[in-house]
Design a protein around this motif. Sequence first.
Motif: not given
Lengths: 263, 163
Positions: A1-6, A34, A37-38, A47
């Motif tokens: 997965m790329y990086a992101f914040e939740i 999910i 995203l994987k 997200l």
Amino acid sequence: MYAFEIERPKSVDEALAALGAEEAQPISGGQTLIPTLKQRLAMPSKLVSLSGIDELRYLRREGDALMIGGGATHGMVAREAATDFPGLAKLAGKIGDPAVRNRGTIGGSIANNDPSACYPSAAMACGATIVTNSREIAADEYFQGMFMTALEEGEIVTGVRFPIPQASAYMKFEQIASRFPLVGVFVARFADRVGVGVTGASNNGVLRWREAEEALAANFSPDALADVTAPRASDMIADLHGTAEYRAHLIPVMTKRAVAAAE
Amino acid sequence: MSDVTMTVNGKTVSRAVRGNELLVEFLREQLRLTGTHVGCDTSQCGACCVHVNGELVKACTIFAAEADGAEVSTIEGQANPDGSLNVIQQAFQDHHGLQCGFCTPGMVMAAASLLKENPKPSEQEIRHYLQGNICRCTGYHNIVRAIMAASGQEVEGGAIAAE
Ligand SMILES: Cc1cc2nc3c(=O)[nH]c(=O)nc-3n(C[C@H](O)[C@H](O)[C@H](O)COP(=O)(O)OP(=O)(O)OC[C@H]3O[C@@H](n4cnc5c(N)ncnc54)[C@H](O)[C@@H]3O)c2cc1C
Ligand code: FES
Ligand code: FES
């Protein structure tokens, strides 16, 4: 997965504000997103989790309709719609497996509009209304082909309003590996009309089989479908699980079974 | 990174997590609770099943941040307080409900959820409930027998260990 914040907002208003950010995307149950995203098929910067928003998690009776909050899980619908709308409760109870049903939501399913998703067939058959944060959209206008909907950027599904039929049933011919429907048919009988919603089959996503609706409105029995023109194989999905002809063949078969099972 | 606090098997834990950190990664890599397995990482096999706020969930298909504030139980929290196997675990042993054991943590967690919802399930109900839990070894038959036994129902042939 790329990086992101939740982010985990507590209200729809907070969620909409958070979704205003560049490349922000909602996540409900994550049972579709999910895995996506994987596979790095999506690259959100942020997200916005809708799963902590209590005001989206409800089912309530509104006159002759059942209003279901966008955050209601499949498990909630299976349990809480059982008395008011058993056909829909049974549909929800057959989505995926128990763990998927504890997370996956009706809002996520309707927003994703997978051509093999179960709920869109019921929404089409019943003439449901998709309710968003800003408007109400009739099912016929909302579903616009595979993974395509009328939703605008940043708009979220807050609920789905189903007119409750007098009798209904969903028949799902399971694709045995994924347990998604290879073809699924929802039949809903109302006082003045019959709705037939078909999922899993068509290249154009969920569809209504209008010839069957007319025949069943005149005579609600499996025999009424004997001479009815069926959707064309040339429009059907073909993949390793089934040819287009096979899917086309399953539509009348599953429709008849649904008519026979309607309660 | 963001901070999360959750109760895992009765103990409160607080850690910093990445946005894209799955609950199963958090459990296995941060807390070193490696009983929760990753079989597929594609939401199919159920080896990663845990309970979040009492509900069966695939820990590979939920982010750790989404479990902030939740009560999480894993296979490590299933034994009786004195360390002996709980009823379900014991039944799996008695009825040979595992071979390699890879799927077993998920099976036990799924079985616990089932028996909470339905204390006396039929064989058909057990098989249906386990649709999201794949076992490559046993052929499921003894898993189903173990869950029948754990629910206090008669199992044809009795316990294998007792034969
Ligand atoms: C093993 C397995 C088996 C399954 N079997 C079936 C099956 O038989 N039938 C079936 O129909 N489905 C099946 N599913 C899919 C499941 O029903 C998903 O839960 C559902 O399709 C998506 O809902 P979600 O809440 O998980 O959405 P998410 O995965 O969180 O989101 C899906 C998409 O919708 C967007 N989104 C989410 N919520 C909203 C909202 N409220 N408003 C606007 N956009 C939103 C997200 O940004 C994302 O693009 C299965 C899934 C798995 C893993
Ligand atoms: S590892 Fe989660 S379902 Fe297989
Ligand atoms: S015991 Fe080996 S996978 Fe189930």
